[in-house]
Design an enzyme around this catalytic site. Structure first.
Site, PDB file in Angstrom:
ATOM      1  N   ASP A   1      71.288  31.800  50.170  1.00 14.02           N
ATOM      2  CA  ASP A   1      72.393  32.417  49.135  1.00 14.02           C
ATOM      3  C   ASP A   1      73.435  31.436  49.489  1.00 14.02           C
ATOM      4  OD1 ASP A   1      73.261  34.123  47.511  1.00 14.02           O
ATOM      5  OD2 ASP A   1      74.195  35.251  49.072  1.00 14.02           O
TER       6      ASP A   1
ATOM      7  N   ASP B   1      72.577  38.227  51.470  1.00 18.55           N
ATOM      8  CA  ASP B   1      73.072  39.426  52.131  1.00 18.55           C
ATOM      9  C   ASP B   1      73.739  40.307  51.122  1.00 18.55           C
ATOM     10  OD1 ASP B   1      75.282  38.040  50.813  1.00 18.55           O
ATOM     11  OD2 ASP B   1      76.916  38.898  51.891  1.00 18.55           O
TER      12      ASP B   1
ATOM     13  N   ASP C   1      69.750  39.863  46.422  1.00 17.94           N
ATOM     14  CA  ASP C   1      69.085  38.890  47.455  1.00 17.94           C
ATOM     15  C   ASP C   1      67.741  39.714  47.900  1.00 17.94           C
ATOM     16  OD1 ASP C   1      70.571  36.681  47.256  1.00 17.94           O
ATOM     17  OD2 ASP C   1      72.214  37.732  48.859  1.00 17.94           O
TER      18      ASP C   1
END
Length: 635
Positions: free
Chosen positions: A310, A505, A509
């Site tokens: 990410d 995080d 996600d």
């Protein structure tokens, strides 16, 4: 063993077996062989019963494991009167398998603090007063108060003049966004500005956040189970054991020799070496801020080939940082920062706090601002040392008398410009951005050296921002503007290249973390949903620790393999000796116990693993990381 049993029953089985062995030995020493045999058999019976249930459950699912060897050895030893041998096997077998469940239970307990951040209640207006109510009590049309720092618990619309929200956990956009009256608010957004009123439009169970949670559950349900190392080798060892035992009995007609072979075979290094080495590796990883939720994830972590990252909060810091200062008047950069930071002390906006922090890092002594007026989400005006100052967005500064300079405010994608005017004159711009973490390029190179062959970026942020932040990193692919279900699809698609690890995080996600072979959550500041869905949680906000965790996992697995190879070799040699009559069942049990002790001691070397990066830093318990280099990479 006994995956269906709760941990306290596993502990009880081990205690009963150990107590039975000790009590029987005491009775035998006291010259009471009959009662000793009875006590040994009584200690074996509960373990044997649990194993039989486990075998039946496994066979119903088409699974065959080493539990069969343990049942055969204990039951055969009891049938021929070798109760001491059966008792030794029961203690060692239940003790070895207990280690795995103990480690996984510890990991779950350590997660409790991370998950405590999930919102459970909301503040609702009721009859002119404010009441704290559970989420399931909120109905569409209810008016809620969202205080600064609160997480919007349901979807709704802004009922105040404006709201400033941090939606990075949901969309990946690092910078707070301003919403005006009537605009939609997604549940899971954090209030980064002043308190505002929210009109609920959906129940909590139907909200954006709840939808993501359901996606997580679906991804977990479809996730392929990870096979233990012991499970993959157990059929071969089982076949060898049964062949030797059968040959010994058939060629001699002596069942005692078959029992001796079975006893030597269990407990075997497959049962003990693997869990001990992996539990030791989990403990060692925890010392470096890497919480691994069980032995299976640690095994899988050692075999990862594809890494999906990410952006916000993972590759980048996830918070606005001062990138550069552009002066326009007769002030220096330090003076522009001084006036902006002094005035921003009066604001709780994340960008204002970042400016104050930047000034403090330069050891600036900031005066207390006077006559402060803040327009939430717009800017702040006031007096600094008798001079009128305005700081905020370009439009706000222009409306307060500072001449706008649109051309000078143009900056890179993903950046935010904060303007400063002093005494009615525009003095400069402060460029804020979510900066790339320092040393990221070196970190990615280190991950490739650990065997990861493919690294991708997956973000819900805009493509221009994603491409800017990854410029020069040498990623294999960049995927931007992804929804949570599209991230899951990306994970599933990349499985063709080998086991996949996803690192993130945010709430958005969490489904991808659950779907990946290994999900890694940034637990220090990440969303509780991502920490819950992940297999690994980085307790320190640094990707450096992921590199250490992977190295520890790989070396722990290698130690386990070494222990298994040596232990099985010695066990097979002992089984052959027992088949030729050189070992009785009790002698075989004692020999196997010596082999197991040697295997365990070797497996415990995983407790002393020193990751390469930590060794270079000279700190055995922590991998350091530098502050972000704001002038090197920005979004």
């Amino acid at each position: 063993m006994n995956a269906w049993l709760p941990n306290h029953l596993k502990t009880a089985l081990l205690a009963i077996a150990a107590l039975g062995l000790a009590a029987g030995l005491a009775l035998r020493v006291a010259g009471l062989p009959g009662p000793a045999d009875f006590v040994w058999a009584a200690g074996v019976a509960p373990v044997l019963a649990a194993l039989l249930i486990e075998i039946v459950r496994g066979l119903s699912k088409g699974e065959v494991g080493l539990d069969i060897v343990a049942v055969l050895s204990m039951s055969a030893a009891l049938l021929v009167g070798e109760t001491l041998a059966a008792a030794v096997v029961a203690v060692m077998y239940s003790g070895g398998t207990f280690l795995e469940s103990f480690a996984e239970g510890r990991a779950r307990r350590e997660m409790s603090d991370l998950l405590s951040r999930v919102p459970r209640t909301a503040t609702r207006y009721s009859n002119g007063a404010l009441d704290e109510v559970p989420l399931n009590a909120i109905a569409p049309g209810d008016l809620l108060l969202i205080r600064q720092g609160d997480v919007a618990s349901v979807d709704g619309t802004v009922e105040s003049d404006r709201a400033v929200l941090d939606q990075s956990a949901l969309t990946g956009e690092a910078m707070p966004v301003r919403l005006d009256r009537g605009q939609d608010v997604m549940s899971g957004s954090t209030n980064a500005g002043e308190a505002f009123d929210l009109r609920a439009t959906r129940r909590a169970a139907e909200s954006t956040y709840a939808g993501i949670v359901r996606l997580v559950e679906a991804a977990q349900a479809s996730k392929a189970p990870m096979a233990r190392m012991a499970d993959r080798w157990s059929l071969i060892f089982l076949a060898v054991t049964l062949a030797l035992a059968s040959a010994a009995w058939w060629s001699t007609g002596d069942p005692i020799r078959a029992v001796a072979v079975l006893v030597v075979a269990t407990p075997c290094p497959l049962i003990l070496a693997v869990p001990v080495a992996l539990v030791a590796g989990m403990s060692r990883a925890a010392q470096f801020g890497v919480l691994i939720k069980g032995a299976k994830p640690l095994e899988a972590l050692a075999r990862i080939k594809t890494l999906i990252l990410d952006k916000t909060g993972t590759l980048t810091d996830g918070r606005p940082q001062l990138v550069s200062i552009k002066t326009l008047g007769d002030m220096s950069e330090d003076e522009v920062l001084y006036f902006a930071a002094a005035l921003d002390q009066a604001s709780k906006h994340p960008i204002a706090q970042a400016i104050v922090s930047a000034a403090q890092q330069r050891d600036a002594i900031l005066p207390v601002p006077e006559n402060v007026v803040e327009m939430p989400g717009e800017g702040v005006s006031g007096t600094i040392g008798g001079r009128k100052a305005v700081v905020g967005g370009a439009r706000f500064v222009a409306s307060q008398g500072g001449k706008a300079d649109a051309d000078s405010a143009v900056t890179a994608a993903g950046s935010v410009v904060v303007s400063l005017a002093v005494d009615g004159k525009l003095m400069g711009h402060l460029v804020m951005a979510d900066a790339l973490r320092s040393g990221t390029a070196g970190l990615l190179a280190g991950l490739r050296r650990q065997g990861i062959t493919r690294i991708l970026l997956a973000t819900g942020d805009r493509r221009a921002v994603a491409e800017a932040v990854t410029d020069g990193l040498g990623l294999d692919a960049v995927r931007a503007e992804l929804t949570p279900d599209q991230k899951v699809l990306l994970v599933l698609t990349e499985r063709k290249n080998g086991p996949v690890m996803m690192v993130g995080d945010g709430v958005n996600d969490a489904p991808a973390l659950a779907a990946a072979d290994i999900g890694v959550a940034m637990g220090a500041r990440g969303a509780a949903a991502s920490a819950e869905a992940a297999d690994v949680v980085l307790l320190v906000d640094s990707l450096d620790h992921l590199l250490s965790g992977i190295e520890i996992a790989r070396r722990s697995r290698r130690i386990a393999l070494e222990s298994v190879a040596v232990g099985i070799g010695l066990s097979v040699a002992g089984m052959i000796a027992a088949a030729f009559g050189y070992l009785t069942p009790v002698q075989g049990a004692m020999l196997q116990e010596l082999i197991d002790v040697a295997v365990i001691l070797n497996a415990l070397r995983a407790l002393r693993i020193m990751p390469t990066q930590a060794a270079k830093s000279g700190d055995p318990n922590q991998v350091g990381h530098e502050a972000p280099d704001l002038k090197t990479h920005t979004v």
